[in-house]
Scaffold this motif. Structure first.
Motif, PDB file in Angstrom:
ATOM      1  N   TYR A  72      35.817  43.083  35.143  1.00 57.12           N
ATOM      2  CA  TYR A  72      36.654  43.535  36.371  1.00 57.12           C
ATOM      3  C   TYR A  72      35.900  44.248  37.476  1.00 57.12           C
ATOM      4  CZ  TYR A  72      40.384  41.410  33.898  1.00 57.12           C
ATOM      5  OH  TYR A  72      41.605  40.605  33.482  1.00 57.12           O
ATOM      6  N   ASP A  73      36.092  44.129  38.485  1.00 58.75           N
ATOM      7  CA  ASP A  73      35.406  45.030  39.548  1.00 58.75           C
ATOM      8  C   ASP A  73      36.008  46.306  39.652  1.00 58.75           C
ATOM      9  OD1 ASP A  73      34.216  42.753  40.840  1.00 58.75           O
ATOM     10  OD2 ASP A  73      35.956  42.172  41.865  1.00 58.75           O
ATOM     11  N   ASN A 105      41.907  48.611  44.827  1.00 54.18           N
ATOM     12  CA  ASN A 105      41.660  47.856  46.020  1.00 54.18           C
ATOM     13  C   ASN A 105      40.639  49.151  46.963  1.00 54.18           C
ATOM     14  OD1 ASN A 105      42.403  45.557  46.912  1.00 54.18           O
ATOM     15  ND2 ASN A 105      44.299  46.370  47.509  1.00 54.18           N
ATOM     16  N   ASN A 127      48.043  35.795  44.101  1.00 50.83           N
ATOM     17  CA  ASN A 127      46.787  36.402  43.666  1.00 50.83           C
ATOM     18  C   ASN A 127      47.153  37.564  42.445  1.00 50.83           C
ATOM     19  OD1 ASN A 127      44.959  35.466  45.580  1.00 50.83           O
ATOM     20  ND2 ASN A 127      45.442  37.077  47.223  1.00 50.83           N
ATOM     21  N   GLN A 156      32.814  45.390  48.343  1.00 53.69           N
ATOM     22  CA  GLN A 156      33.150  44.306  48.756  1.00 53.69           C
ATOM     23  C   GLN A 156      32.925  43.958  50.062  1.00 53.69           C
ATOM     24  OE1 GLN A 156      34.221  41.800  46.875  1.00 53.69           O
ATOM     25  NE2 GLN A 156      34.147  42.869  45.045  1.00 53.69           N
ATOM     26  N   LYS A 175      41.176  44.157  39.017  1.00 47.90           N
ATOM     27  CA  LYS A 175      40.931  43.434  40.206  1.00 47.90           C
ATOM     28  C   LYS A 175      39.539  42.803  39.777  1.00 47.90           C
ATOM     29  CE  LYS A 175      40.236  43.404  45.238  1.00 47.90           C
ATOM     30  NZ  LYS A 175      39.954  44.293  46.219  1.00 47.90           N
ATOM     31  N   ILE A 176      39.433  41.313  40.149  1.00 49.66           N
ATOM     32  CA  ILE A 176      38.353  40.547  40.094  1.00 49.66           C
ATOM     33  C   ILE A 176      38.543  39.764  41.305  1.00 49.66           C
ATOM     34  CG2 ILE A 176      39.333  39.226  38.709  1.00 49.66           C
ATOM     35  CD1 ILE A 176      36.506  38.403  37.480  1.00 49.66           C
ATOM     36  N   GLY A 177      37.238  40.038  42.302  1.00 53.10           N
ATOM     37  CA  GLY A 177      37.425  39.068  43.490  1.00 53.10           C
ATOM     38  C   GLY A 177      38.934  39.471  44.234  1.00 53.10           C
ATOM     39  N   ARG A 178      39.615  38.410  44.534  1.00 61.22           N
ATOM     40  CA  ARG A 178      40.716  38.559  45.382  1.00 61.22           C
ATOM     41  C   ARG A 178      42.074  38.792  44.201  1.00 61.22           C
ATOM     42  NH1 ARG A 178      40.247  34.776  50.564  1.00 61.22           N
ATOM     43  NH2 ARG A 178      38.387  35.832  51.535  1.00 61.22           N
ATOM     44  N   GLN A 179      41.899  38.673  42.925  1.00 56.13           N
ATOM     45  CA  GLN A 179      42.846  38.518  42.192  1.00 56.13           C
ATOM     46  C   GLN A 179      43.186  39.814  41.628  1.00 56.13           C
ATOM     47  OE1 GLN A 179      42.397  35.424  39.049  1.00 56.13           O
ATOM     48  NE2 GLN A 179      42.268  33.953  40.512  1.00 56.13           N
ATOM     49  N   THR A 230      37.011  49.205  45.201  1.00 58.33           N
ATOM     50  CA  THR A 230      36.202  48.131  45.701  1.00 58.33           C
ATOM     51  C   THR A 230      35.998  47.812  46.933  1.00 58.33           C
ATOM     52  OG1 THR A 230      37.947  46.684  45.455  1.00 58.33           O
ATOM     53  CG2 THR A 230      36.737  47.073  43.292  1.00 58.33           C
TER      54      THR A 230
END
Length: 519
Positions: A334-335, A498, A453, A505, A359-363, A501
């Motif tokens: 995970y981010d 959020n 998401n 990101q 959170k991973i990417g937008r999920q 990251t």
């Protein structure tokens, strides 16, 4: 015919139970009998608990006395009783109060009973007939009152000319208006149907049936008696019960503003005062512990609908089709991960929640949920257990945050005390972020769900904490009587991951500034 035979057999058994339960003292002197009757007749509850002993298995509640006194004391009243299931509202409204008015006050001459269906209405009528025919205490003190007719036909008379009649909801009540012989007590009991509440036309017609056809049965006389009682639990905002509530409150408010008298009376009775302490409305029958276990054993929305007169509509803000599950990833992939706690101040009766959001990417994956009525030490123990079971000491992408207000309170001590016992400490810190309106923040999360998401941990879908979390998510709307701890913690966790990251990101790009000269 077989069904009718069973109904008649059940009725016969009920009558036998009444006869056996209502023992009398055959050696009682006449003067003592008169004194006893006079004493019981002074007050409805005392009368009910002595004569209707088959129903009065527990002492009556305060609200039973409230609704009874309101109806008995007024010759013209429109009463709305919104009371939880198993509150004995039907017993008092359709049997106890009318029999007291008839036998004691001699102020009931024609009762009309309206049930959801004709068979249900007749079953209610059977309760009165059974008491008049087989209750030894009533017969001993007031004589044999039943004369002719039968509840199975929906109509019977007493020896002194009092009439009792039953019809199904929506049936024409015109048969109840024969010459000068009109109803003076009308009871509508449990007529709302979950299959019909979504039909707006049907519900509107139901209200019109009451305010026009049913109320029109009363005799238009300044000195006449018009007692109308409606009893139901209020489980849906589109129901007849809910619509009548709005109408009654409007009329009561208008009368108050105009400073005029009115006939409307509204009493709401919830099973418990709140879902924190579970203080019961009918403490003589059920304890706080009973209701707490009942609450824990059924879906949140069902408890609120059936026992708290609260409309819980799934998907008002968060839609059922937005609920998704996934198999969670190894934590290091995970981010960012955040364990975020909304630990409302209070004892174990208060809801508390910690949500782990990855959170991973937008999920966003909802990894773990603690959401229950519990002690602060149990919260700390849960977090340390997760920390050990998942070997989180090896993950450098995880934050542990609780609301800042509690970072300087006993909550920190609780976490530290657990750490003392285990020989290490989880780095729990306070959230210093300023907060906007809670309801707006929670509603703002709907965008993440709508864009698909958000995912719940499928491995914990049967976990009681996740089940309650989903229920409150779907039940959320402004004014809903639901605990917001999970939703607030989820929103806080999303905000933190959020923020963690954001820089990684979104790389900030710069371009050289070109200076233009004017000559």
């Amino acid at each position: 015919m077989a069904n009718l035979a069973k109904i008649l057999s059940d009725y016969d058994k009920h009558c036998l139970r009444i006869a056996q339960a209502t023992s009398i003292d055959i050696s009682e002197k006449h003067a003592d009998k008169l004194r006893r009757i006079a004493e019981k007749e002074k007050e409805y509850i005392a009368w009910f608990e002595y004569y209707l002993v088959g129903y009065a298995k527990k002492p009556c509640a305060k609200f039973h006395k409230q609704i009874a006194n309101a109806i008995i004391s007024k010759k013209k009243i429109k009463a709305l009783l919104r009371a939880y299931r198993s509150s004995a509202k039907s017993v008092h409204v359709t049997i106890g109060i009318p029999l007291y008015l008839y036998l004691v006050k001699r102020d009931l001459f024609f009762m009309l009973l309206i049930g959801e269906t004709e068979p249900k209405a007749k079953a209610l009528l059977a309760g009165i007939q059974a008491e008049l025919q087989h209750n030894n205490r009533i017969i001993n003190d007031y004589g044999k009152k039943f004369q002719h007719g039968d509840w199975a036909d929906g109509n019977f008379m007493t020896t002194d000319g009092v009439r009792f009649m039953a019809i199904g909801f929506g049936q024409s009540p015109r048969g109840a208006r024969q010459g000068a012989d009109r109803p003076d007590y009308i009871a509508v009991d449990d007529i709302d149907n979950k299959k019909h509440v979504k039909n707006d036309t049907l519900m509107r017609d139901g209200v019109d049936f009451i305010t026009e056809d049913v109320w029109g049965c009363f005799d238009a006389d300044d000195n006449g008696t018009e007692r109308f009682v409606y009893a139901n639990n209020d489980f849906h905002k589109n129901s007849i019960t809910s619509r009548l509530k709005q109408f009654f409150e409007q009329k009561i408010r208008e009368a108050k503003e105009q400073k005029i008298e009115h006939e409307f009376y509204h009493l709401q009775v919830d099973a418990v005062k709140d879902i924190v302490n579970f203080e019961p409305a009918w403490k003589e029958k059920t304890s706080a512990d009973y209701w707490r276990k009942k609450f824990q054993s059924m879906p949140y929305r069902s408890f609120m609908r059936e026992y708290m007169n609260t409309h819980i509509e799934e998907g008002k803000v968060f839609k059922p089709e937005w609920i998704q599950e996934t198999k969670i990833l190894p934590y290091k992939k995970y981010d960012a991960i955040c364990f975020y706690g909304d630990l409302s101040w209070g004892d174990e009766a208060c809801h508390k929640s910690i949500v782990a959001v990855g959170k991973i990417g937008r999920q966003f994956h909802i990894l773990h949920i603690f959401f229950r009525q519990s002690t602060r030490t149990a919260v700390a123990r849960w977090l340390y257990d997760i920390y050990e079971d998942r070997n989180l000491q090896n993950a450098d992408n995880i934050q542990y945050i609780i609301e800042g207000l509690f970072a300087m309170s006993e909550f920190v001590n609780d976490f530290d005390s657990e750490g003392d016992d285990r020989g290490y400490y989880i780095p729990v810190v306070a959230s210093k972020r300023s907060k906007t309106d809670k309801l707006q923040r929670i509603e703002g999360m709907s965008d993440f769900f709508e864009r698909r998401n958000m995912f719940f941990n499928e491995a914990e879908k049967d976990n009681a904490d996740q089940i309650l979390a989903r229920d409150t998510l779907l039940a959320f709307e402004k004014g809903a009587k639901i605990p917001l701890d999970f939703l607030d913690a989820l929103q806080g966790g999303i905000t933190e991951v959020n923020q963690s990251t954001f820089i990684a990101q979104f790389e900030i790009k710069t371009t050289p500034r070109v200076r233009k000269y004017r000559y």
